[in-house]
Design a protein around this motif. Sequence first.
Motif, PDB file in Angstrom:
ATOM      1  N   VAL A 198       5.474  11.679   4.498  1.00 42.79           N
ATOM      2  CA  VAL A 198       4.188  11.207   3.986  1.00 42.79           C
ATOM      3  C   VAL A 198       3.457  10.269   4.948  1.00 42.79           C
ATOM      4  N   PHE A 199       3.706  10.422   6.240  1.00 46.04           N
ATOM      5  CA  PHE A 199       2.998   9.594   7.215  1.00 46.04           C
ATOM      6  C   PHE A 199       1.692  10.224   7.690  1.00 46.04           C
ATOM      7  N   ASP A 200       1.475  11.474   7.305  1.00 51.97           N
ATOM      8  CA  ASP A 200       0.300  12.197   7.794  1.00 51.97           C
ATOM      9  C   ASP A 200      -0.367  12.931   6.637  1.00 51.97           C
ATOM     10  N   PHE A 201      -1.587  12.486   6.290  1.00 55.11           N
ATOM     11  CA  PHE A 201      -2.320  13.117   5.196  1.00 55.11           C
ATOM     12  C   PHE A 201      -3.504  13.938   5.701  1.00 55.11           C
ATOM     13  N   SER A 202      -3.369  14.518   6.880  1.00 52.11           N
ATOM     14  CA  SER A 202      -4.433  15.353   7.421  1.00 52.11           C
ATOM     15  C   SER A 202      -4.538  16.642   6.608  1.00 52.11           C
ATOM     16  N   ASP A 203      -5.696  17.303   6.681  1.00 58.31           N
ATOM     17  CA  ASP A 203      -5.884  18.571   5.980  1.00 58.31           C
ATOM     18  C   ASP A 203      -4.857  19.604   6.430  1.00 58.31           C
ATOM     19  N   ILE A 221       8.189  -9.338  21.311  1.00 60.27           N
ATOM     20  CA  ILE A 221       7.918  -9.123  19.890  1.00 60.27           C
ATOM     21  C   ILE A 221       6.597  -8.380  19.714  1.00 60.27           C
ATOM     22  N   THR A 222       5.573  -8.814  20.443  1.00 65.94           N
ATOM     23  CA  THR A 222       4.271  -8.142  20.363  1.00 65.94           C
ATOM     24  C   THR A 222       4.395  -6.676  20.752  1.00 65.94           C
ATOM     25  N   LYS A 223       5.174  -6.410  21.797  1.00 65.62           N
ATOM     26  CA  LYS A 223       5.372  -5.031  22.235  1.00 65.62           C
ATOM     27  C   LYS A 223       6.097  -4.218  21.172  1.00 65.62           C
ATOM     28  N   ALA A 224       7.075  -4.830  20.489  1.00 62.75           N
ATOM     29  CA  ALA A 224       7.809  -4.129  19.431  1.00 62.75           C
ATOM     30  C   ALA A 224       6.874  -3.743  18.288  1.00 62.75           C
ATOM     31  N   VAL A 225       5.936  -4.633  17.938  1.00 61.36           N
ATOM     32  CA  VAL A 225       4.959  -4.339  16.894  1.00 61.36           C
ATOM     33  C   VAL A 225       4.055  -3.184  17.326  1.00 61.36           C
ATOM     34  N   GLU A 226       3.580  -3.247  18.565  1.00 58.88           N
ATOM     35  CA  GLU A 226       2.702  -2.190  19.078  1.00 58.88           C
ATOM     36  C   GLU A 226       3.422  -0.845  19.095  1.00 58.88           C
ATOM     37  N   GLU A 227       4.675  -0.835  19.493  1.00 62.13           N
ATOM     38  CA  GLU A 227       5.439   0.416  19.533  1.00 62.13           C
ATOM     39  C   GLU A 227       5.639   0.977  18.127  1.00 62.13           C
ATOM     40  N   ALA A 228       5.896   0.091  17.154  1.00 58.19           N
ATOM     41  CA  ALA A 228       6.082   0.537  15.773  1.00 58.19           C
ATOM     42  C   ALA A 228       4.802   1.170  15.239  1.00 58.19           C
ATOM     43  N   PHE A 229       3.652   0.586  15.537  1.00 56.41           N
ATOM     44  CA  PHE A 229       2.380   1.165  15.100  1.00 56.41           C
ATOM     45  C   PHE A 229       2.140   2.520  15.768  1.00 56.41           C
ATOM     46  N   GLU A 230       2.512   2.645  17.034  1.00 55.67           N
ATOM     47  CA  GLU A 230       2.318   3.919  17.721  1.00 55.67           C
ATOM     48  C   GLU A 230       3.198   5.011  17.118  1.00 55.67           C
ATOM     49  N   GLY A 251      -3.443   3.747  20.353  1.00 56.67           N
ATOM     50  CA  GLY A 251      -4.781   3.281  20.734  1.00 56.67           C
ATOM     51  C   GLY A 251      -5.423   2.300  19.782  1.00 56.67           C
ATOM     52  N   LEU A 252      -4.663   1.724  18.855  1.00 57.60           N
ATOM     53  CA  LEU A 252      -5.228   0.765  17.902  1.00 57.60           C
ATOM     54  C   LEU A 252      -5.304  -0.627  18.513  1.00 57.60           C
ATOM     55  N   LYS A 253      -6.256  -1.418  18.041  1.00 58.40           N
ATOM     56  CA  LYS A 253      -6.394  -2.811  18.489  1.00 58.40           C
ATOM     57  C   LYS A 253      -5.608  -3.704  17.521  1.00 58.40           C
ATOM     58  N   LEU A 254      -4.582  -4.347  18.033  1.00 56.04           N
ATOM     59  CA  LEU A 254      -3.723  -5.175  17.196  1.00 56.04           C
ATOM     60  C   LEU A 254      -3.786  -6.629  17.621  1.00 56.04           C
ATOM     61  N   THR A 255      -3.912  -7.506  16.636  1.00 59.06           N
ATOM     62  CA  THR A 255      -3.775  -8.939  16.862  1.00 59.06           C
ATOM     63  C   THR A 255      -2.530  -9.384  16.113  1.00 59.06           C
ATOM     64  N   TYR A 291       5.918   0.006   5.241  1.00 62.04           N
ATOM     65  CA  TYR A 291       7.275  -0.389   4.886  1.00 62.04           C
ATOM     66  C   TYR A 291       8.250   0.099   5.950  1.00 62.04           C
ATOM     67  N   TYR A 292       7.972   1.293   6.509  1.00 60.31           N
ATOM     68  CA  TYR A 292       8.856   1.826   7.537  1.00 60.31           C
ATOM     69  C   TYR A 292       8.669   1.068   8.852  1.00 60.31           C
ATOM     70  N   ILE A 293       7.461   0.560   9.074  1.00 60.45           N
ATOM     71  CA  ILE A 293       7.264  -0.322  10.228  1.00 60.45           C
ATOM     72  C   ILE A 293       8.111  -1.569  10.061  1.00 60.45           C
ATOM     73  N   SER A 294       8.147  -2.111   8.844  1.00 58.75           N
ATOM     74  CA  SER A 294       8.936  -3.323   8.603  1.00 58.75           C
ATOM     75  C   SER A 294      10.417  -3.061   8.859  1.00 58.75           C
ATOM     76  N   LYS A 295      10.901  -1.896   8.432  1.00 61.41           N
ATOM     77  CA  LYS A 295      12.301  -1.556   8.684  1.00 61.41           C
ATOM     78  C   LYS A 295      12.560  -1.446  10.183  1.00 61.41           C
ATOM     79  N   HIS A 296      11.621  -0.810  10.889  1.00 65.16           N
ATOM     80  CA  HIS A 296      11.742  -0.651  12.339  1.00 65.16           C
ATOM     81  C   HIS A 296      11.799  -2.017  13.021  1.00 65.16           C
ATOM     82  N   LEU A 297      10.906  -2.916  12.605  1.00 67.70           N
ATOM     83  CA  LEU A 297      10.858  -4.247  13.211  1.00 67.70           C
ATOM     84  C   LEU A 297      12.090  -5.066  12.861  1.00 67.70           C
TER      85      LEU A 297
END
Length: 439
Positions: free
Chosen positions: A169-174, A393-402, A408-412, A353-359
């Motif tokens: 359920v990570f992708d809800f594309s048509d 830590i910042t890199k780990a967050v960015e990798e989890a989002f990717e 290509g998202l802008k993360l703070t 939630y899966y990002i949280s598990k990854h982190l």
Amino acid sequence: MLNILDLLKFQGYPIEAAQKELATIQSLSKDQFEDWRNKKAWETAKFHFEHNQLYKKLVGNHFPERWEDLPIVKKKDIQVDFSEKLSQGLAKKDLHFGNTSGSSGIPLKFAKDKFCHSMTWALIVDRYQKIGFSQNDFQARFYGIPLGFPQYHKERLKDKLMNRYRFIVFDFSDQNMEFYIQNFKAKKFVYTYGYTNSQLFFARYLQKKGIILKDICPSLKGTIVTSEQCTEEDKRFLESQFGLPVYNEYGASELEFLAMTDLEGKRRLSSETVIAEVANENDQILNPEKGGKLIFTNIYNKAMPFIRYEVGDLGAFKKDKYSIQDELTQLNGRLNDTIVLPSGRKAPGFTLYYISKHLTASLGYLNEYQVRQLARDTFEVDLVMDKELDQAITKAVEEAFEIYIEKGLKLTVKKVDKIDRAKSGKLKQFVTFLEEGKA
């Protein structure tokens, strides 16, 4: 074919003894049951007072005579090392270990003794049988999955062995929704199971295409929603668009399988294994029918003190005059918005939630977190942790989002001391400021 009970028996869980215990409990009269349950609850509370350092510290030097004088245990109280929160005298081989997804923003590692975990599965099997499903029925599973190796392949193998097909359920594309439809046309599923919002998203797509799910998969008998709040409006829509009855499951993985809708539409509490209470924001016990913070006691778990545990949801229940199983009449919380991305792809808030598990797996010291979407490509991520924020830590967050969201998202990313909670007292893991994201 292997089912969950076979797997648990192979791993040394006393499933048959638990099923026998459950049958004995359900044979009791209402008065006999109330007397038995009260004694069992006191027995478990006293066990932890005598054998658990953490619970002894929470209670104090003297064990109270009144139930309401026992402390209400918060999640933060048990976010300590296992050496502090595990009861003494229990062998590791006799314990079941797990961790929560962090849907409330606070991931938690927990333990149950194997008999307690077996009672949970005895309850699940009992409740499913009452609505006409068995552990061998072919399940269409709307659920997440760890994307890292080898966890991904381990989950896929479990699905195959246990007669379930997982719609990730990570992708809800048509394109992905069409993939769902083709699978329902080709496979003889007996029921759907999974996240409320994911099944709702699929139902909305079916509505747009003019399709009733039962028409393209006649073998289906029902739908079970879990993990997220399902309103009456949501339930009616799912029943209409799927052409199936919808049953609402409620649980907290660290605590218990807490409630399940029966054939009459009543959400029955797992009164055989838990005591439910309702409290106000000052932890004063209320009339359960008026509603407030839900407090649960697992009367079987000897491994950790889930005694008068604040699960993090608001709700209400009423006592049943005749049945030993009380009725959960209200439940608030676990509502998740939809993430709308620059590519046009949509993903449920539950993806985080899966990002949280990854982190948690990679960092090991994440306490709380919140993600806010400011624009389609812009997110703020707040972390509550003991360690100082650094590039790793910042890199780990960015990798989890990717991995789980999109590149290509802008993360703070910020470290904060605390995260403000909603009126319910529950931290909302994902907050969107996009109107379209709330669709």
